[in-house]
Write an enzyme that holds these catalytic residues in place. Structure first.
Site, short mmCIF file in Angstrom:
data_model
loop_
_atom_site.label_atom_id
_atom_site.label_comp_id
_atom_site.label_asym_id
_atom_site.label_seq_id
_atom_site.Cartn_x
_atom_site.Cartn_y
_atom_site.Cartn_z
N SER A 150 0.87 -1.16 0.00
CA SER A 150 0.00 0.00 0.00
C SER A 150 0.91 1.21 0.00
CB SER A 150 -0.87 -0.01 1.26
OG SER A 150 -1.37 1.27 1.58
N TYR A 163 -1.66 -0.90 10.56
CA TYR A 163 -1.67 -1.11 9.11
C TYR A 163 -0.38 -0.58 8.49
CZ TYR A 163 -3.52 -1.03 4.31
OH TYR A 163 -3.73 -1.23 2.97
#
Length: 257
Positions: A150, A163
């Protein structure tokens, strides 16, 4: 697991075999479809077996070759069984796109429980490790792995500490494997999509100004489509990227710039 191979016979020495986790929707679904359009046979794996089967049906309706199956990437036995099933059906593995993951709990670090932190890290980082653990020995004649991280793996997403930590770990794990397995001709890269209009993202953003705000902060003026991230993943696996390994490729419309 459902095995519904069509098209080229599994004994074909020239047909490539790709595997996609999280292939039931979003970037994973788009990647599986793109692989099939290149002529590869594809194993579509997802924790939602029905969603994986839907992707497989989409591929076979276009004349491609695919099988579907369930995988929980946080469970080692599940990962091992899914990859073994792929190899039993197709006789080998050439490409793997490890896309499955868990979205963030959006809260500050001191507001998270240890269990929440560990859950996000276990699925996103340990899950990627488990997939690679069983994929890499199958790629001894070369091949490529793309781990979907990401933009949160190369920058910071506010209020998403677990995350961000996990996705930074995915990037680091990809680079480490790229160096260690380069002598075997195996390439490993990380793909770092920015905000992408997947069904999951659309659900999170529904009823909020999130999409408009993110578009305003993107130089290209819009968010990515799943097919655009998928095209990058398949390209990184292809011979066109034969001298690219150990990179973290952002697909973000210029957001990091």
């Amino acid at each position: 697991m459902n095995a519904t191979p069509t098209g080229t016979a599994v004994t074909s020495p020239t047909r490539k075999v790709g595997l996609v986790t999280g292939g039931g929707s979003g970037i994973g679904r788009a990647t599986a479809i793109e692989f099939a359009r290149t002529g590869a046979a594809v194993a579509v794996l997802d924790i939602d077996e029905d969603a994986a089967a839907e992707t497989t049906e989409m591929i076979t309706k276009e004349g491609g070759e695919a099988l579907s199956g369930r995988v929980d990437i946080g469970d080692e036995d599940s990962v091992r069984a899914a990859i073994q099933h792929t190899v039993a059906a197709y006789g080998g593995l050439d490409y793997a796109v490890n896309n499955a993951g868990l979205s963030s709990h959006f809260r500050q670090l001191d507001e998270m429980t240890a269990a929440e932190f560990e859950q996000v890290v276990h699925v996103n980082l340990t899950g990627t490790f488990l997939c690679m653990k069983y994929e890499l020995p199958l790629l001894t004649g070369g091949g490529a792995i793309v781990n979907v991280a990401s933009n949160g793996g190369v920058s910071v997403i506010p209020h998403a500490p677990a995350y961000v930590a996990a996705k930074h770990g995915v990037v680091g794990l990809s680079k480490a494997a790229a160096v260690d397995y380069a002598p075997a001709g195996i390439r490993v890269n990380a793909l770092c999509p920015g905000p992408t209009r997947t069904p999951g993202f659309e659900k999170i953003a529904a009823g909020t100004p999130m999409i408009e705000t993110l578009e305003a902060g993107t130089p290209l003026g819009r968010l990515a489509l799943p097919q655009e991230a998928a095209a990058a993943a398949v390209w990184l696996c292809s011979d066109a990227a034969s001298f690219i390994t150990g990179v973290a490729l952002s697909v973000d419309g210029g957001r990091l710039a």
